[in-house]
Design an enzyme around this catalytic site. Structure first.
Site, PDB file in Angstrom:
ATOM      1  N   ASP A   1       0.926  -1.246  -0.568  1.00 13.00           N
ATOM      2  CA  ASP A   1       0.075   0.277  -0.275  1.00 13.00           C
ATOM      3  C   ASP A   1       1.070   1.631   0.793  1.00 13.00           C
ATOM      4  O   ASP A   1       1.852   1.514   0.638  1.00 13.00           O
ATOM      5  CB  ASP A   1      -1.173   0.166   0.849  1.00 13.00           C
ATOM      6  CG  ASP A   1      -1.441   0.975   0.713  1.00 13.00           C
ATOM      7  OD1 ASP A   1      -2.237   1.427  -0.418  1.00 13.00           O
ATOM      8  OD2 ASP A   1      -2.525   1.359   1.652  1.00 13.00           O
TER       9      ASP A   1
ATOM     10  N   GLY B   1      -0.371   5.143  -4.547  1.00  7.93           N
ATOM     11  CA  GLY B   1      -0.582   6.304  -5.042  1.00  7.93           C
ATOM     12  C   GLY B   1      -0.167   7.123  -4.107  1.00  7.93           C
ATOM     13  O   GLY B   1      -0.279   8.645  -5.070  1.00  7.93           O
TER      14      GLY B   1
ATOM     15  N   TRP C   1       2.691   7.980  -2.793  1.00  9.91           N
ATOM     16  CA  TRP C   1       3.772   7.970  -3.525  1.00  9.91           C
ATOM     17  C   TRP C   1       4.412   9.381  -4.484  1.00  9.91           C
ATOM     18  O   TRP C   1       5.037   9.770  -4.300  1.00  9.91           O
ATOM     19  CB  TRP C   1       4.374   6.635  -3.101  1.00  9.91           C
ATOM     20  CG  TRP C   1       5.665   6.951  -3.798  1.00  9.91           C
ATOM     21  CD1 TRP C   1       7.022   6.597  -3.106  1.00  9.91           C
ATOM     22  CD2 TRP C   1       6.525   6.226  -5.102  1.00  9.91           C
ATOM     23  NE1 TRP C   1       8.185   7.137  -3.964  1.00  9.91           N
ATOM     24  CE2 TRP C   1       8.010   7.106  -5.042  1.00  9.91           C
ATOM     25  CE3 TRP C   1       6.178   6.453  -6.621  1.00  9.91           C
ATOM     26  CZ2 TRP C   1       8.930   6.846  -6.289  1.00  9.91           C
ATOM     27  CZ3 TRP C   1       7.126   6.670  -7.468  1.00  9.91           C
ATOM     28  CH2 TRP C   1       8.831   6.616  -7.585  1.00  9.91           C
TER      29      TRP C   1
ATOM     30  N   HIS D   1       2.480   2.841  -8.762  1.00 10.31           N
ATOM     31  CA  HIS D   1       2.354   1.797  -8.890  1.00 10.31           C
ATOM     32  C   HIS D   1       3.227   0.492 -10.075  1.00 10.31           C
ATOM     33  O   HIS D   1       3.936  -0.626  -9.520  1.00 10.31           O
ATOM     34  CB  HIS D   1       0.889   0.617  -9.767  1.00 10.31           C
ATOM     35  CG  HIS D   1      -0.565   0.719  -8.960  1.00 10.31           C
ATOM     36  ND1 HIS D   1      -0.486   1.267  -7.893  1.00 10.31           N
ATOM     37  CD2 HIS D   1      -0.944   2.104  -9.795  1.00 10.31           C
ATOM     38  CE1 HIS D   1      -2.016   1.537  -7.239  1.00 10.31           C
ATOM     39  NE2 HIS D   1      -2.391   2.219  -8.956  1.00 10.31           N
TER      40      HIS D   1
ATOM     41  N   LEU E   1      10.933 -21.093  -3.147  1.00  7.14           N
ATOM     42  CA  LEU E   1       9.963 -20.098  -2.040  1.00  7.14           C
ATOM     43  C   LEU E   1       8.555 -19.641  -3.151  1.00  7.14           C
ATOM     44  O   LEU E   1       8.477 -19.914  -4.042  1.00  7.14           O
ATOM     45  CB  LEU E   1      10.931 -18.721  -2.310  1.00  7.14           C
ATOM     46  CG  LEU E   1       9.660 -17.417  -1.954  1.00  7.14           C
ATOM     47  CD1 LEU E   1       9.596 -16.955  -0.322  1.00  7.14           C
ATOM     48  CD2 LEU E   1      10.406 -16.192  -2.508  1.00  7.14           C
TER      49      LEU E   1
ATOM     50  N   GLU F   1       1.010 -11.892  13.657  1.00  7.53           N
ATOM     51  CA  GLU F   1       1.305 -11.072  14.353  1.00  7.53           C
ATOM     52  C   GLU F   1       1.757 -10.233  13.267  1.00  7.53           C
ATOM     53  O   GLU F   1       1.486  -9.850  12.259  1.00  7.53           O
ATOM     54  CB  GLU F   1       3.502 -11.123  14.534  1.00  7.53           C
ATOM     55  CG  GLU F   1       3.247 -11.970  15.601  1.00  7.53           C
ATOM     56  CD  GLU F   1       2.305 -12.071  16.879  1.00  7.53           C
ATOM     57  OE1 GLU F   1       2.721 -10.453  17.964  1.00  7.53           O
ATOM     58  OE2 GLU F   1       2.226 -12.286  17.500  1.00  7.53           O
TER      59      GLU F   1
HETATM   60  C1  IPE Z   1      -5.012  -2.462   0.542  1.00  5.64           C
HETATM   61  O1  IPE Z   1      -5.285  -1.322  -0.129  1.00  5.64           O
HETATM   62  C2  IPE Z   1      -5.229  -3.413  -0.612  1.00  5.64           C
HETATM   63  C3  IPE Z   1      -4.363  -3.543  -1.696  1.00  5.64           C
HETATM   64  C4  IPE Z   1      -2.773  -2.963  -1.300  1.00  5.64           C
HETATM   65  C5  IPE Z   1      -4.638  -4.311  -2.933  1.00  5.64           C
HETATM   66  P1  IPE Z   1      -6.214  -0.214  -0.313  1.00  5.64           P
HETATM   67  O2  IPE Z   1      -5.381   0.459  -0.469  1.00  5.64           O
HETATM   68  O3  IPE Z   1      -6.777  -0.269  -0.875  1.00  5.64           O
HETATM   69  O4  IPE Z   1      -6.830  -0.284   0.926  1.00  5.64           O
HETATM   70  P2  IPE Z   1      -7.780   1.121   1.979  1.00  5.64           P
HETATM   71  O5  IPE Z   1      -8.742   1.552   1.032  1.00  5.64           O
HETATM   72  O6  IPE Z   1      -6.460   2.589   2.375  1.00  5.64           O
HETATM   73  O7  IPE Z   1      -8.091   0.191   3.239  1.00  5.64           O
HETATM   74  C1  IPE Z   2      -1.811   0.142  -3.203  1.00  4.88           C
HETATM   75  O1  IPE Z   2      -1.756   1.986  -3.760  1.00  4.88           O
HETATM   76  C2  IPE Z   2      -2.024  -0.489  -4.423  1.00  4.88           C
HETATM   77  C3  IPE Z   2      -3.560  -1.283  -4.520  1.00  4.88           C
HETATM   78  C4  IPE Z   2      -4.600  -1.323  -3.193  1.00  4.88           C
HETATM   79  C5  IPE Z   2      -3.671  -1.417  -6.083  1.00  4.88           C
HETATM   80  P1  IPE Z   2      -2.472   2.140  -3.315  1.00  4.88           P
HETATM   81  O2  IPE Z   2      -3.633   2.514  -4.617  1.00  4.88           O
HETATM   82  O3  IPE Z   2      -4.018   2.092  -2.198  1.00  4.88           O
HETATM   83  O4  IPE Z   2      -2.326   4.192  -2.767  1.00  4.88           O
HETATM   84  P2  IPE Z   2      -2.616   4.792  -1.565  1.00  4.88           P
HETATM   85  O5  IPE Z   2      -3.406   4.430  -0.722  1.00  4.88           O
HETATM   86  O6  IPE Z   2      -3.907   5.208  -2.954  1.00  4.88           O
HETATM   87  O7  IPE Z   2      -1.263   5.743  -1.696  1.00  4.88           O
HETATM   88 MG    MG Z   3      -4.609   2.423  -0.461  1.00  2.58          MG
END
Ligand code: IPE
Ligand code: IPE
Ligand code: MG
Length: 241
Positions: free
Chosen positions: A19, A22, A24, A36, A130, A206
């Site tokens: 996560d 976006g 970043w 991504h 792995l 954990e």
């Molecule tokens: C969780 O992240 C899903 C993935 C990393 C694939 P999200 O960005 O979708 O989660 P929320 O919306 O912050 O809970």
């Molecule tokens: C995680 O990064 C990737 C997916 C959920 C696919 P995000 O796209 O959720 O990035 P943020 O949370 O908006 O920064």
């Molecule tokens: Mg996210």
């Protein structure tokens, strides 16, 4: 730090919520998709490190059942990422003896995504190293609902008595039926939540949270999480030994 980690107990299964991609990108004035892409580099580095220290299973949350809510251009980009990633990395992964697996609702992914992923599953199925498990169109609740449906069908067909339903039986109907529960969950990006990931399986996992965004997450950060895991006392509801 690597040496120190190698001297301790290595977790068997580590799950990661990738996560912060976006944010970043947004912080750099770039489109979200650039985040991504950058996240794919982190994925490569962390798989390499996991392999080096002898972790058996890595599960990466790549796309959730809720991520369909995003704008269609972002969803479409994310659905092409597995192909792009595998095109770049599959040869190396095969050389590393990696087994690729997936969890999630495969049926509702675009055909091109299914094709690329199925090919990788096939080409690595005889490997013995792995296990790299991708959660694609995965949701913890959807998974449990699906398992309940399977079990209910067996009961309806008189193949199963309701009294025979227990935690083991339900677990045997989950996507993760052939892998142990995660020992450690790593969530970067600063969010302190599970976001519908491995709800059933994380009963005694954990948890490790960090503010670092996934594209900035490095091998050292991964090792730091493992080191911290090694200091924990897991009691599983019992008392200190
Ligand atoms: C969780 O992240 C899903 C993935 C990393 C694939 P999200 O960005 O979708 O989660 P929320 O919306 O912050 O809970
Ligand atoms: C995680 O990064 C990737 C997916 C959920 C696919 P995000 O796209 O959720 O990035 P943020 O949370 O908006 O920064
Ligand atoms: Mg996210």
């Amino acid at each position: 730090m690597l040496k120190l980690v190698q001297e301790g107990e290595i977790p068997v299964h580590v799950a990661v919520i990738m996560d912060g991609n976006g944010r970043w990108a947004e912080r750099r004035g770039l489109p979200r998709i650039a985040g991504h892409k950058a996240g794919m580099e982190t994925l490569r580095e962390i798989i390499g490190c996991a392999d080096e220290i002898g972790i058996k299973i890595m599960t990466f949350f790549a796309f959730s059942t809720e991520n369909w809510k995003r704008p269609s251009w972002e969803v479409s980009f994310l659905m092409h990422l597995p192909e792009e990633y595998l095109q770049k990395e599959l040869t190396t992964l095969i050389k590393k003896n990696v087994v690729i697996k997936t969890i999630g609702d495969f049926a509702n992914l675009p055909k091109h995504t299914v094709r690329a992923v199925s090919n990788a599953l096939k080409l690595t199925s005889n490997n013995t190293g792995l296990i790299v498990n991708f959660a694609l169109n995965y949701g913890g609740r959807a998974e449990i609902v699906e398992a309940a449906r399977h079990v209910a069908r067996k009961v309806a067909r008189d193949e199963l008595s309701p009294d025979a339903i227990n935690a083991e039986l339900l677990a045997a109907h989950l996507y993760t039926r052939d892998i142990p529960d995660p020992d450690l969950l790593i969530r970067p990006s600063g969010e302190l939540r599970i976001s519908n990931f491995l709800l059933w399986q994380m009963a005694y996992t954990e948890l490790w949270f960090t503010k670092i965004l996934w594209p900035d997450f490095k091998k050292e950060d991964f090792l730091r999480a493992i080191l911290n895991f090694q200091k924990r006392e897991r009691r599983f509801g019992g008392i200190k030994k």
